[in-house]
Design a protein around this motif. Structure first.
Motif, PDB file in Angstrom:
ATOM      1  N   MET A  31       6.514  -7.925  -0.053  1.00 52.11           N
ATOM      2  CA  MET A  31       7.233  -7.880  -2.098  1.00 52.11           C
ATOM      3  C   MET A  31       7.265  -6.720  -2.058  1.00 52.11           C
ATOM      4  O   MET A  31       8.517  -6.452  -3.041  1.00 52.11           O
ATOM      5  CB  MET A  31       5.834  -9.020  -2.510  1.00 52.11           C
ATOM      6  CG  MET A  31       5.407  -9.888  -2.139  1.00 52.11           C
ATOM      7  SD  MET A  31       4.474 -11.002  -2.730  1.00 52.11           S
ATOM      8  CE  MET A  31       3.689  -9.865  -4.847  1.00 52.11           C
ATOM      9  N   THR A  32       6.660  -5.787  -2.004  1.00 50.12           N
ATOM     10  CA  THR A  32       6.724  -4.129  -2.592  1.00 50.12           C
ATOM     11  C   THR A  32       7.453  -3.154  -1.397  1.00 50.12           C
ATOM     12  O   THR A  32       7.139  -2.105  -1.842  1.00 50.12           O
ATOM     13  CB  THR A  32       6.148  -3.682  -3.212  1.00 50.12           C
ATOM     14  OG1 THR A  32       5.038  -3.474  -2.233  1.00 50.12           O
ATOM     15  CG2 THR A  32       5.699  -5.042  -4.832  1.00 50.12           C
ATOM     16  N   SER A  33       6.361  -3.333  -0.508  1.00 47.22           N
ATOM     17  CA  SER A  33       7.006  -2.182   0.804  1.00 47.22           C
ATOM     18  C   SER A  33       6.172  -1.216   0.150  1.00 47.22           C
ATOM     19  O   SER A  33       6.968   0.072   0.911  1.00 47.22           O
ATOM     20  CB  SER A  33       8.377  -1.968   1.155  1.00 47.22           C
ATOM     21  OG  SER A  33       8.347  -1.361   2.299  1.00 47.22           O
ATOM     22  N   GLY A  34       5.153  -0.804  -0.559  1.00 46.62           N
ATOM     23  CA  GLY A  34       4.569  -0.188  -0.641  1.00 46.62           C
ATOM     24  C   GLY A  34       4.488   0.199  -1.892  1.00 46.62           C
ATOM     25  O   GLY A  34       3.443   0.849  -2.621  1.00 46.62           O
ATOM     26  N   GLY A  35       5.393  -0.330  -2.072  1.00 46.17           N
ATOM     27  CA  GLY A  35       5.759  -0.255  -4.160  1.00 46.17           C
ATOM     28  C   GLY A  35       6.598   0.939  -4.664  1.00 46.17           C
ATOM     29  O   GLY A  35       6.563   2.226  -4.321  1.00 46.17           O
ATOM     30  N   PRO A  36       6.573   1.169  -5.752  1.00 48.77           N
ATOM     31  CA  PRO A  36       7.050   2.630  -6.892  1.00 48.77           C
ATOM     32  C   PRO A  36       5.988   3.152  -6.717  1.00 48.77           C
ATOM     33  O   PRO A  36       5.484   3.485  -6.805  1.00 48.77           O
ATOM     34  CB  PRO A  36       7.438   1.915  -7.860  1.00 48.77           C
ATOM     35  CG  PRO A  36       6.670   0.525  -8.050  1.00 48.77           C
ATOM     36  CD  PRO A  36       6.940  -0.039  -7.177  1.00 48.77           C
ATOM     37  N   ASN A  38       3.793   4.463  -4.164  1.00 49.77           N
ATOM     38  CA  ASN A  38       3.220   4.009  -3.611  1.00 49.77           C
ATOM     39  C   ASN A  38       2.306   3.480  -4.306  1.00 49.77           C
ATOM     40  O   ASN A  38       0.697   3.427  -4.311  1.00 49.77           O
ATOM     41  CB  ASN A  38       2.810   5.393  -2.790  1.00 49.77           C
ATOM     42  CG  ASN A  38       2.997   5.673  -1.360  1.00 49.77           C
ATOM     43  OD1 ASN A  38       4.156   5.438  -0.583  1.00 49.77           O
ATOM     44  ND2 ASN A  38       3.231   6.865  -1.719  1.00 49.77           N
ATOM     45  N   SER A  39       1.842   2.509  -5.314  1.00 44.02           N
ATOM     46  CA  SER A  39       1.415   2.370  -6.374  1.00 44.02           C
ATOM     47  C   SER A  39       0.696   0.674  -5.753  1.00 44.02           C
ATOM     48  O   SER A  39      -0.309   0.839  -5.323  1.00 44.02           O
ATOM     49  CB  SER A  39       1.823   1.593  -7.786  1.00 44.02           C
ATOM     50  OG  SER A  39       3.045   0.800  -7.586  1.00 44.02           O
ATOM     51  N   SER A  40       1.538  -0.094  -4.286  1.00 44.79           N
ATOM     52  CA  SER A  40       0.455  -0.738  -3.727  1.00 44.79           C
ATOM     53  C   SER A  40       0.240  -0.241  -2.546  1.00 44.79           C
ATOM     54  O   SER A  40       0.362  -1.604  -1.929  1.00 44.79           O
ATOM     55  CB  SER A  40       1.483  -1.954  -4.683  1.00 44.79           C
ATOM     56  OG  SER A  40       2.890  -2.255  -3.348  1.00 44.79           O
TER      57      SER A  40
END
Length: 89
Positions: A31-36, A38-40
């Motif tokens: 879904m996010t690959s670590g998010g913007p 690194n938020s997720s």
């Protein structure tokens, strides 16, 4: 009372749930690959990025060892707590 009779199963399910929480990888990566910014980021994606993207296998092995030790300590604590008040038939 049936609560003392399900104490051991509840303890086992808590161990499985906590260790499964440390293994969340697919959902975050897809879904996010670590998010913007690194938020997720979770430990699994952090380990993957360290080992396979940045080629820092020693650091990835240290993260994996830390995850193992944390999971082991939580499992041992939960087993000791659930073993205190065992029901004997």
């Amino acid at each position: 009372m049936s609560l003392p009779l399900v104490r051991e199963m509840t303890g086992l399910m808590m161990i499985v749930t906590v260790s499964g929480a440390f293994q969340v990888f697919n959902e975050v990566m897809v879904m996010t690959s670590g998010g913007p910014n690194n938020s997720s980021q979770v430990l699994g994606t952090w380990l993957y990025r360290s080992g396979f993207v940045r080629n820092d296998f020693g650091y990835a092995a240290a993260v994996a060892t830390a995850v193992f030790i944390i999971t082991l300590v939580l499992a041992v604590v939960q087993l000791r707590i659930s073993k205190k008040k065992r029901v004997q038939w």
